[in-house]
Design a protein around this motif. Structure first.
Motif, short mmCIF file in Angstrom:
data_model
loop_
_atom_site.label_atom_id
_atom_site.label_comp_id
_atom_site.label_asym_id
_atom_site.label_seq_id
_atom_site.Cartn_x
_atom_site.Cartn_y
_atom_site.Cartn_z
N ASP A 159 0.87 -1.19 0.00
CA ASP A 159 0.00 0.00 0.00
C ASP A 159 0.90 1.23 0.00
N TYR A 160 0.61 2.17 -0.86
CA TYR A 160 1.43 3.39 -0.93
C TYR A 160 0.54 4.62 -0.95
N LEU A 161 1.11 5.70 -0.45
CA LEU A 161 0.42 6.99 -0.43
C LEU A 161 1.00 7.89 -1.50
N LEU A 162 0.15 8.51 -2.28
CA LEU A 162 0.61 9.42 -3.33
C LEU A 162 -0.07 10.78 -3.12
N ILE A 163 0.73 11.82 -2.98
CA ILE A 163 0.17 13.17 -2.80
C ILE A 163 -0.10 13.78 -4.16
N ASN A 164 -1.32 14.26 -4.33
CA ASN A 164 -1.71 14.90 -5.59
C ASN A 164 -2.05 16.37 -5.32
N HIS A 165 -1.97 17.20 -6.34
CA HIS A 165 -2.27 18.64 -6.24
C HIS A 165 -1.42 19.31 -5.17
N PHE A 166 -0.16 18.97 -5.12
CA PHE A 166 0.70 19.54 -4.08
C PHE A 166 1.15 20.94 -4.48
N ALA A 167 0.96 21.88 -3.54
CA ALA A 167 1.37 23.28 -3.78
C ALA A 167 2.51 23.62 -2.82
N PRO A 168 3.75 23.64 -3.30
CA PRO A 168 4.89 23.85 -2.42
C PRO A 168 4.88 25.21 -1.73
N SER A 169 4.12 26.17 -2.27
CA SER A 169 4.11 27.50 -1.65
C SER A 169 3.21 27.56 -0.41
N SER A 170 2.45 26.51 -0.17
CA SER A 170 1.54 26.51 0.98
C SER A 170 2.28 26.00 2.23
N LEU A 171 2.25 26.80 3.28
CA LEU A 171 2.91 26.41 4.53
C LEU A 171 2.27 25.16 5.11
N LEU A 172 0.93 25.12 5.10
CA LEU A 172 0.23 23.97 5.67
C LEU A 172 0.56 22.70 4.90
N GLN A 173 0.56 22.78 3.57
CA GLN A 173 0.84 21.58 2.77
C GLN A 173 2.27 21.10 3.00
N ASN A 174 3.21 22.06 3.10
CA ASN A 174 4.59 21.68 3.37
C ASN A 174 4.73 21.01 4.73
N ASP A 175 4.01 21.57 5.72
CA ASP A 175 4.08 20.99 7.06
C ASP A 175 3.51 19.58 7.07
N LEU A 176 2.38 19.40 6.37
CA LEU A 176 1.79 18.06 6.32
C LEU A 176 2.72 17.07 5.61
N TYR A 177 3.36 17.55 4.55
CA TYR A 177 4.29 16.69 3.82
C TYR A 177 5.43 16.25 4.74
N THR A 178 5.96 17.20 5.52
CA THR A 178 7.04 16.86 6.45
C THR A 178 6.56 15.86 7.51
N LEU A 179 5.37 16.11 8.03
CA LEU A 179 4.82 15.22 9.05
C LEU A 179 4.57 13.82 8.48
N TRP A 180 4.03 13.76 7.27
CA TRP A 180 3.76 12.46 6.65
C TRP A 180 5.05 11.71 6.34
N GLN A 181 6.09 12.48 5.97
CA GLN A 181 7.37 11.81 5.71
C GLN A 181 7.85 11.10 6.97
N ALA A 182 7.57 11.71 8.13
CA ALA A 182 7.96 11.08 9.39
C ALA A 182 7.00 9.96 9.77
N GLN A 183 5.70 10.22 9.60
CA GLN A 183 4.69 9.27 10.05
C GLN A 183 4.54 8.07 9.13
N TYR A 184 4.56 8.32 7.84
CA TYR A 184 4.28 7.25 6.86
C TYR A 184 5.51 6.98 6.00
N SER A 185 6.68 6.98 6.63
CA SER A 185 7.92 6.87 5.86
C SER A 185 7.97 5.58 5.05
#
Lengths: 237, 67
Positions: A159-185
């Motif tokens: 099972d894999y997670l794929l992020i779609n519609h990612f906007a790197p300029s969004s602080l919230l999206q970047n934070d979630l990406y960082t958190l998911w990298q730690a949580q769902y590595s």
């Protein structure tokens, strides 16, 4: 035959667009692909220039007692797709998405006819109903709703997670990406498909984003996905 | 304050597992007891927990992988 199931974590994550784009990217790499729409919204076909009014699909075929794959359409020699179809019966039979039925149905296909079977599953916001597939991709947006839904989800092998519609300029999206990298590595794919207007324009043109604008950011992300799948299964072979 | 403490400790536990390259390097060098911490990453995750209360709450509610 390698079976890839794609499912949105919730509605509107762009899972069907990714299936269509991935199919085209695999075909461009010389692969033979069958796409099956298992979502009663019956939208996948629109990415393949299918007539809106055409109601044929596997669900009608099954309801009418016909063979499920008789409603498949060809788009060139390497790409076939099977719409869900419009049903005269409003209620979807409860067993129509039963994983074991599909395991059996896929066995009926000629092993050499397709190397890839891509399944567009309906979005699921509940605990995952695990579908029989070699790879299951859950498409998410980096937003708090998906984060909350993921917290309830159990991940299995492949099972894999794929992020779609990612906007790197969004602080919230970047934070979630960082958190998911730690949580769902273990299951987060190491790239995201970027937010790209071409993804929506492609559907308005009744094409997959890979066919519509092969040079756009979203198409690049989808090509990464195709290359990852090809490499993964060449290694396994 | 307690919630913030738990979030920080949850993050620290996870980060020990997260840096696989570093973990492999330490294992191969027989330095398995070495207390490696990615401070930059840790600070960033702490800031995320402070900035977005829902994310901190959900992270704390998940037994895995922060157990």
């Amino acid at each position: 035959m390698i079976c890839v199931a794609v499912q949105g974590c919730r509605g509107g994550t762009g899972a069907s667009s990714i299936v269509a784009g991935l199919a085209q990217a695999l075909v461009n790499a010389g692969e033979r692909v069958l796409c099956i729409d298992l979502d009663p919204h019956n939208l996948l076909r629109l990415h393949f220039n299918h007539d809106w009014r055409d109601g044929h699909g596997w669900a009608n075929a099954v309801n009418n007692g016909q063979t499920w794959h008789t409603a498949a359409f060809a788009l060139g020699s390497h790409l076939h797709f099977l719409p869900y179809g419009h049903s005269d019966i409003d209620v979807t039979p409860t067993n129509i998405l039963h994983g074991d039925d599909w395991r059996q149905r896929l066995k009926e296909l000629d092993e050499d006819a397709y190397r890839w079977v891509l399944l567009d599953l309906p979005a699921s916001s509940c605990a995952q109903d695990h579908f029989p597939a070699d790879v299951t991709l859950t498409v998410v947006h980096a937003d708090p709703a998906c984060h909350a839904l993921l917290a309830k989800r159990q991940f299995q092998e492949n099972d894999y997670l794929l992020i779609n519609h990612f906007a790197p300029s969004s602080l919230l999206q970047n934070d979630l990406y960082t958190l998911w990298q730690a949580q769902y590595s273990d299951c987060l794919l190491p790239w995201a498909i970027h937010q790209d207007e071409a993804m929506f324009e492609a559907l308005a043109h009744k094409r997959s984003v890979t066919a519509y604008r092969s040079d756009c950011l979203a198409a690049q992300g989808i090509r990464n996905l195709a290359a990852w799948l090809l490499a993964r299964h060449e290694e396994a072979a | 304050m307690d919630a913030e403490k738990s979030f920080n400790s949850a993050v620290q536990n996870k980060l020990k597992k997260y840096d696989e390259d570093i973990s492999s390097l330490l294992e191969n060098s027989d330095l398995t007891e070495f207390d490696y911490r990615n401070l930059a990453q840790l600070d960033r995750l702490k800031a995320i927990g402070t900035r977005w209360p829902l994310l901190a709450e959900l992270t704390l509610s998940q037994r895995e992988p922060f157990a």
